[in-house]
Enzyme design. Structure first.
Site, PDB file in Angstrom:
ATOM      1  N   THR A   1      -1.114  -8.203  -0.678  1.00 50.83           N
ATOM      2  CA  THR A   1       0.115  -7.410  -0.308  1.00 50.83           C
ATOM      3  C   THR A   1       1.011  -8.431   0.353  1.00 50.83           C
ATOM      4  O   THR A   1       0.698  -9.559   0.556  1.00 50.83           O
ATOM      5  CB  THR A   1      -0.056  -6.303   0.616  1.00 50.83           C
ATOM      6  OG1 THR A   1      -0.421  -6.804   1.833  1.00 50.83           O
ATOM      7  CG2 THR A   1      -0.768  -5.203   0.214  1.00 50.83           C
TER       8      THR A   1
ATOM      9  N   VAL B   1      -5.753  -7.522   2.225  1.00 50.97           N
ATOM     10  CA  VAL B   1      -5.254  -6.635   0.733  1.00 50.97           C
ATOM     11  C   VAL B   1      -4.314  -7.653   0.289  1.00 50.97           C
ATOM     12  O   VAL B   1      -3.549  -8.331   1.186  1.00 50.97           O
ATOM     13  CB  VAL B   1      -4.719  -5.356   1.180  1.00 50.97           C
ATOM     14  CG1 VAL B   1      -4.491  -4.655  -0.093  1.00 50.97           C
ATOM     15  CG2 VAL B   1      -5.844  -4.473   2.060  1.00 50.97           C
TER      16      VAL B   1
ATOM     17  N   ASP C   1      13.750   3.492  11.131  1.00 48.95           N
ATOM     18  CA  ASP C   1      13.186   2.346  11.833  1.00 48.95           C
ATOM     19  C   ASP C   1      12.136   3.265  12.833  1.00 48.95           C
ATOM     20  O   ASP C   1      12.778   3.995  13.775  1.00 48.95           O
ATOM     21  CB  ASP C   1      13.828   1.563  12.845  1.00 48.95           C
ATOM     22  CG  ASP C   1      13.399   0.722  13.698  1.00 48.95           C
ATOM     23  OD1 ASP C   1      11.950   0.578  13.689  1.00 48.95           O
ATOM     24  OD2 ASP C   1      13.748   0.000  14.273  1.00 48.95           O
TER      25      ASP C   1
ATOM     26  N   ARG D   1      12.028   0.524   6.399  1.00 50.21           N
ATOM     27  CA  ARG D   1      13.379   0.266   6.771  1.00 50.21           C
ATOM     28  C   ARG D   1      14.348  -0.319   5.690  1.00 50.21           C
ATOM     29  O   ARG D   1      15.610  -0.174   5.808  1.00 50.21           O
ATOM     30  CB  ARG D   1      13.088  -1.039   7.844  1.00 50.21           C
ATOM     31  CG  ARG D   1      12.354  -0.740   8.948  1.00 50.21           C
ATOM     32  CD  ARG D   1      12.143  -1.895   9.901  1.00 50.21           C
ATOM     33  NE  ARG D   1      11.194  -1.758  10.937  1.00 50.21           N
ATOM     34  CZ  ARG D   1      11.347  -2.537  12.243  1.00 50.21           C
ATOM     35  NH1 ARG D   1      12.102  -3.623  12.146  1.00 50.21           N
ATOM     36  NH2 ARG D   1      10.479  -1.995  13.346  1.00 50.21           N
TER      37      ARG D   1
ATOM     38  N   TYR E   1      -2.366  -7.083  17.652  1.00 54.31           N
ATOM     39  CA  TYR E   1      -2.626  -6.129  16.585  1.00 54.31           C
ATOM     40  C   TYR E   1      -4.019  -5.421  16.610  1.00 54.31           C
ATOM     41  O   TYR E   1      -4.186  -4.210  16.304  1.00 54.31           O
ATOM     42  CB  TYR E   1      -2.671  -7.209  15.237  1.00 54.31           C
ATOM     43  CG  TYR E   1      -2.878  -6.425  13.873  1.00 54.31           C
ATOM     44  CD1 TYR E   1      -1.940  -5.821  13.133  1.00 54.31           C
ATOM     45  CD2 TYR E   1      -4.166  -6.580  13.384  1.00 54.31           C
ATOM     46  CE1 TYR E   1      -2.301  -5.204  11.969  1.00 54.31           C
ATOM     47  CE2 TYR E   1      -4.389  -5.877  12.225  1.00 54.31           C
ATOM     48  CZ  TYR E   1      -3.469  -5.171  11.579  1.00 54.31           C
ATOM     49  OH  TYR E   1      -3.759  -4.603  10.240  1.00 54.31           O
TER      50      TYR E   1
ATOM     51  N   ILE F   1       0.785  -1.239   0.000  1.00 52.88           N
ATOM     52  CA  ILE F   1      -0.033   0.089   0.204  1.00 52.88           C
ATOM     53  C   ILE F   1       0.862   1.172  -0.038  1.00 52.88           C
ATOM     54  O   ILE F   1       0.621   2.379  -0.589  1.00 52.88           O
ATOM     55  CB  ILE F   1      -0.794  -0.043   1.128  1.00 52.88           C
ATOM     56  CG1 ILE F   1      -1.928  -1.202   0.958  1.00 52.88           C
ATOM     57  CG2 ILE F   1      -1.413   1.070   1.356  1.00 52.88           C
ATOM     58  CD1 ILE F   1      -2.821  -1.459   2.457  1.00 52.88           C
TER      59      ILE F   1
ATOM     60  N   ASN G   1       1.655   4.821   7.020  1.00 50.98           N
ATOM     61  CA  ASN G   1       0.895   3.488   6.447  1.00 50.98           C
ATOM     62  C   ASN G   1       1.941   2.549   7.165  1.00 50.98           C
ATOM     63  O   ASN G   1       1.393   1.242   7.152  1.00 50.98           O
ATOM     64  CB  ASN G   1       1.281   3.277   5.034  1.00 50.98           C
ATOM     65  CG  ASN G   1       1.256   2.055   4.363  1.00 50.98           C
ATOM     66  OD1 ASN G   1       0.257   1.382   4.450  1.00 50.98           O
ATOM     67  ND2 ASN G   1       2.269   1.463   3.941  1.00 50.98           N
TER      68      ASN G   1
ATOM     69  N   LYS H   1      -4.601  -1.276  16.511  1.00 47.96           N
ATOM     70  CA  LYS H   1      -5.419  -0.626  15.605  1.00 47.96           C
ATOM     71  C   LYS H   1      -6.648  -0.103  15.962  1.00 47.96           C
ATOM     72  O   LYS H   1      -7.117   1.181  15.699  1.00 47.96           O
ATOM     73  CB  LYS H   1      -5.757  -1.573  14.449  1.00 47.96           C
ATOM     74  CG  LYS H   1      -4.454  -2.242  13.671  1.00 47.96           C
ATOM     75  CD  LYS H   1      -3.984  -1.199  12.797  1.00 47.96           C
ATOM     76  CE  LYS H   1      -3.129  -1.597  11.770  1.00 47.96           C
ATOM     77  NZ  LYS H   1      -2.187  -0.521  11.072  1.00 47.96           N
TER      78      LYS H   1
END
Length: 255
Positions: free
Chosen positions: A188, A186, A61, A39, A153, A19, A88, A157
Site C-alpha cells: 500500500t 501490505v 479529519d 481527509r 505506533y 486497504i 481503517n 495498535k
C-alpha cells in the site's frame, strides 16, 4: 441521497486508498451502500467512482474533536445508521523511543486509538438497538508484537486491540461483533512511505528497503490489499467470531 430500499449501510474510514479503498469496493459489490471518509476528497471521489453501488463521500479529519459524531450524524441523516463499520484510518511514524517527540506520540494515539474509540462509542448504540452489527478495526501485527523504532505506533495498535477485545465482550449477547484484522506489511502507499523512510535513514536503495520488509513475512513478499480485504469480509460475514485479532502476515506471528 436516500438509500435505495433494502440496502444495508456500511461506513469505512481511511477509504481513499489502500486497504480502505479495497474494502469499500468489496462491500459495495456485496450490496452495501457505503459511506466513505478520509481527509482527501479527491481520493474518496476515485474510490466512489469505482464502487458499483451508492456511496456517500464525506471528507473529514477524524482526529478533530467532534468529527466522528458529525460524520455519523451525516450518514444517519442521509441514509441510516451503519450496520457495518470498518475503522481503517491510520498512520505510522518511525523513531527510537528516546527520539519520539510528544507530538509524534500524540499523533499516533489520536488517529490509531482515540478515533476508533470515538467511532465505536458513537455507532454501538444503534447496532445494539437493531440487534445486529459488525465492527472491524484494521490494527496491525504491531498490536501483538513489539518492533524497534515504532514504539508510538505499536503502543497505539496494542491499545486498539484492547479496545476491540473489551467491546466484544460487552456486546457478546447483543448481536454485535467487534474484531480486529492485524496485517503485516501490505503493498500500500503506507508501506511505500515506510520504504522511503528506510532509504532516507539508512542509505539503502528502495529495492533493498522493500526486500527487507518482504523478508519480515515468511512467505517473503508483501501482503496484498485483497488478502486483507478478505479477512475483513470474514469478520463481517461470521457472526460467531468476535473479540479476535485476525493475523494476515504470511505466517510471521502464529496464534
Amino acid at each position: 441521497m436516500p438509500t435505495p430500499p433494502g440496502l444495508p449501510v456500511a461506513l469505512v474510514t481511511g477509504a481513499g486508498r489502500g486497504i480502505g479503498a479495497g474494502v469499500a469496493l468489496a462491500l459495495s459489490r456485496e450490496g452495501y451502500a457505503v459511506a466513505l471518509t478520509a481527509r482527501s476528497r479527491e481520493q474518496l471521489d476515485e474510490t466512489a467512482a469505482a464502487c458499483p453501488g451508492p456511496t456517500l463521500v464525506l471528507p473529514a479529519d477524524l482526529t478533530s474533536p467532534g468529527a466522528v459524531d458529525e460524520l455519523v450524524d451525516h450518514v444517519e441523516e442521509q441514509w441510516a445508521a451503519p450496520e457495518v463499520v470498518v475503522a481503517n484510518a491510520g498512520a505510522g511514524v518511525s523513531a527510537s523511543v528516546e527520539r519520539t517527540t510528544d507530538e509524534q506520540w500524540q499523533q499516533m494515539l489520536d488517529l490509531n486509538l482515540t478515533a476508533p474509540f470515538r467511532l465505536l462509542r458513537r455507532t454501538i448504540p444503534a447496532m445494539k438497538a437493531a440487534g445486529h452489527g459488525r465492527i472491524v478495526v484494521v490494527a496491525s501485527v504491531a498490536a501483538k508484537l513489539g518492533e524497534p523504532y515504532i514504539s508510538a505506533y505499536t503502543a497505539s495498535k496494542h491499545g486498539v486491540l484492547g479496545l476491540v477485545r473489551s467491546a466484544a465482550m460487552e456486546l457478546a449477547r447483543t448481536g454485535v461483533t467487534v474484531n480486529a484484522v492485524c496485517p503485516g506489511y501490505v503493498d500500500t502507499p503506507m508501506t511505500e512511505a515506510t520504504v522511503r523512510g528506510i532509504v532516507a535513514k539508512t542509505g539503502r536503495t528502495p529495492e533493498e528497503a522493500r526486500a527487507a520488509l518482504e523478508a519480515k513475512q515468511p512467505i517473503n513478499r508483501l501482503i496484498t490489499v485483497e488478502e486483507v480485504v478478505e479477512a475483513i469480509l470474514t469478520c463481517v460475514r461470521n457472526g460467531g467470531m468476535t473479540g479476535q485479532g485476525l493475523n494476515v502476515d504470511g505466517g510471521g506471528l502464529q496464534s
